[in-house]
Scaffold this motif. Sequence first.
Motif, PDB file in Angstrom:
ATOM      1  N   ARG A  84      81.269  89.448   8.088  1.00 44.83           N
ATOM      2  CA  ARG A  84      81.939  89.969   9.149  1.00 44.83           C
ATOM      3  C   ARG A  84      81.525  88.939  10.292  1.00 44.83           C
ATOM      4  N   MET A  85      82.330  88.931  11.424  1.00 44.60           N
ATOM      5  CA  MET A  85      82.084  88.085  12.527  1.00 44.60           C
ATOM      6  C   MET A  85      82.138  88.748  13.771  1.00 44.60           C
ATOM      7  N   LYS A  86      81.398  88.236  14.750  1.00 46.32           N
ATOM      8  CA  LYS A  86      81.443  88.659  16.086  1.00 46.32           C
ATOM      9  C   LYS A  86      81.603  87.632  17.010  1.00 46.32           C
ATOM     10  N   VAL A  87      82.505  87.552  17.966  1.00 50.04           N
ATOM     11  CA  VAL A  87      82.685  86.428  19.022  1.00 50.04           C
ATOM     12  C   VAL A  87      82.507  86.842  20.452  1.00 50.04           C
ATOM     13  N   THR A  88      82.002  85.739  21.215  1.00 53.83           N
ATOM     14  CA  THR A  88      82.105  86.082  22.522  1.00 53.83           C
ATOM     15  C   THR A  88      82.507  84.698  23.187  1.00 53.83           C
ATOM     16  N   VAL A  89      83.512  85.111  23.938  1.00 54.56           N
ATOM     17  CA  VAL A  89      84.395  83.879  24.949  1.00 54.56           C
ATOM     18  C   VAL A  89      83.785  83.838  26.091  1.00 54.56           C
ATOM     19  N   SER A  90      83.367  82.950  26.871  1.00 52.93           N
ATOM     20  CA  SER A  90      83.104  82.819  28.333  1.00 52.93           C
ATOM     21  C   SER A  90      83.844  81.696  28.756  1.00 52.93           C
ATOM     22  N   ILE A  91      84.412  82.206  29.963  1.00 50.64           N
ATOM     23  CA  ILE A  91      85.396  81.262  30.795  1.00 50.64           C
ATOM     24  C   ILE A  91      84.653  80.927  31.849  1.00 50.64           C
ATOM     25  N   GLN A 111      74.485  91.864   1.694  1.00 51.17           N
ATOM     26  CA  GLN A 111      73.490  91.591   0.492  1.00 51.17           C
ATOM     27  C   GLN A 111      73.044  92.786   0.072  1.00 51.17           C
ATOM     28  N   GLY A 112      73.466  93.193  -0.988  1.00 50.73           N
ATOM     29  CA  GLY A 112      72.840  94.455  -1.119  1.00 50.73           C
ATOM     30  C   GLY A 112      73.130  95.622  -0.625  1.00 50.73           C
ATOM     31  N   GLY A 113      74.080  95.718   0.216  1.00 47.61           N
ATOM     32  CA  GLY A 113      74.387  96.778   1.186  1.00 47.61           C
ATOM     33  C   GLY A 113      73.760  96.648   2.577  1.00 47.61           C
ATOM     34  N   GLN A 114      73.161  95.560   2.977  1.00 50.37           N
ATOM     35  CA  GLN A 114      72.681  95.289   4.114  1.00 50.37           C
ATOM     36  C   GLN A 114      73.516  93.910   4.674  1.00 50.37           C
ATOM     37  N   TRP A 115      73.565  94.045   5.881  1.00 55.43           N
ATOM     38  CA  TRP A 115      74.286  92.861   6.688  1.00 55.43           C
ATOM     39  C   TRP A 115      72.981  92.000   7.013  1.00 55.43           C
ATOM     40  N   VAL A 116      73.096  90.659   6.535  1.00 54.80           N
ATOM     41  CA  VAL A 116      72.185  89.721   6.974  1.00 54.80           C
ATOM     42  C   VAL A 116      72.856  88.463   7.677  1.00 54.80           C
ATOM     43  N   ALA A 117      72.314  88.027   8.605  1.00 59.93           N
ATOM     44  CA  ALA A 117      72.815  86.930   9.689  1.00 59.93           C
ATOM     45  C   ALA A 117      72.852  85.689   8.561  1.00 59.93           C
ATOM     46  N   ALA A 118      73.875  84.956   8.982  1.00 60.49           N
ATOM     47  CA  ALA A 118      74.340  83.689   8.193  1.00 60.49           C
ATOM     48  C   ALA A 118      74.651  82.800   9.269  1.00 60.49           C
ATOM     49  N   PRO A 119      74.800  81.606   8.907  1.00 62.43           N
ATOM     50  CA  PRO A 119      74.995  80.641   9.927  1.00 62.43           C
ATOM     51  C   PRO A 119      76.564  80.247  10.095  1.00 62.43           C
ATOM     52  N   VAL A 120      76.822  80.009  11.250  1.00 58.59           N
ATOM     53  CA  VAL A 120      78.254  79.689  11.438  1.00 58.59           C
ATOM     54  C   VAL A 120      78.646  78.634  11.736  1.00 58.59           C
ATOM     55  N   ARG A 121      79.595  77.891  10.972  1.00 61.27           N
ATOM     56  CA  ARG A 121      80.003  76.393  11.112  1.00 61.27           C
ATOM     57  C   ARG A 121      80.197  76.242  12.334  1.00 61.27           C
ATOM     58  N   ALA A 122      79.850  75.180  12.823  1.00 67.87           N
ATOM     59  CA  ALA A 122      80.361  74.422  14.324  1.00 67.87           C
ATOM     60  C   ALA A 122      81.741  74.301  14.435  1.00 67.87           C
ATOM     61  N   ALA A 123      82.286  74.079  13.283  1.00 64.15           N
ATOM     62  CA  ALA A 123      83.795  73.650  13.010  1.00 64.15           C
ATOM     63  C   ALA A 123      84.704  75.051  13.465  1.00 64.15           C
ATOM     64  N   THR A 124      83.819  76.139  13.003  1.00 68.49           N
ATOM     65  CA  THR A 124      84.593  77.520  13.382  1.00 68.49           C
ATOM     66  C   THR A 124      84.868  77.711  14.920  1.00 68.49           C
ATOM     67  N   VAL A 125      83.679  77.423  15.626  1.00 69.60           N
ATOM     68  CA  VAL A 125      83.638  77.724  16.958  1.00 69.60           C
ATOM     69  C   VAL A 125      84.725  76.650  17.779  1.00 69.60           C
ATOM     70  N   GLN A 126      84.414  75.521  17.183  1.00 61.64           N
ATOM     71  CA  GLN A 126      85.380  74.362  17.846  1.00 61.64           C
ATOM     72  C   GLN A 126      87.029  74.801  17.619  1.00 61.64           C
TER      73      GLN A 126
END
Length: 146
Positions: A84-91, A111-126
Motif C-alpha cells: 500500500r502507498m500513501k502520498v503527500t503533494v506540496s505545491i 508481512q504476516g498480517g501486519q503492515w511494515v514500512a518499506a522503502p519507496v524508490r526515488a524513481a517513483t516519487v520523481q
Amino acid sequence: MMPRSRIAVLLLAAVALPLAGCSKGGERPKADLAASKVTTIGVNAYLWRASLDTLSFMPLVQTDSNGGVIVTDWYVNPQVPTERMKVTVSILDQDLRADAVRVAALREVSQGGQWVAAPVRAATVQKLEDIILTRARDLRRAAIAG
C-alpha cells in the motif's frame, strides 16, 4: 484666447476618447487565463488541478488549496494487495515551475498480517512529480488555446 492647460486637456480628451473604445470588435480586452502565475488560490491553479487529477484514484484525507497540500489515505492496488502507498503533494509556489511541486510517498508491505514500512524508490516519487508537471503544462496549453 484659452489658457494652454485647457487646450492641452481638450487635445488629450479629443485623442483619448475615440481610442478608449478601441479593441477587437468593440469587446473588452480579456484577461490572460493561461498566466503561469495564478493567485485566486494560494498556489498555482494548474499544479493544483494536475495534482488532484493525478491522485484521483487514491482516497484523499486532506486538501488545502491555500497551503498547497494534498494528502492521500493508504491506497492498496488491487493487482498488488500486499503493498500500500500513501502520498503527500506540496505545491510550493504560485508560478508554474518544475521546482514548485514536491511529492513524498510512504510505502508499506504486508508481512504476516501486519503492515511494515518499506522503502519507496526515488524513481517513483520523481515519476509522480513528472506526471503532475506534464498534466499542469497540458492544462495551461488548453487554457491558452481555448
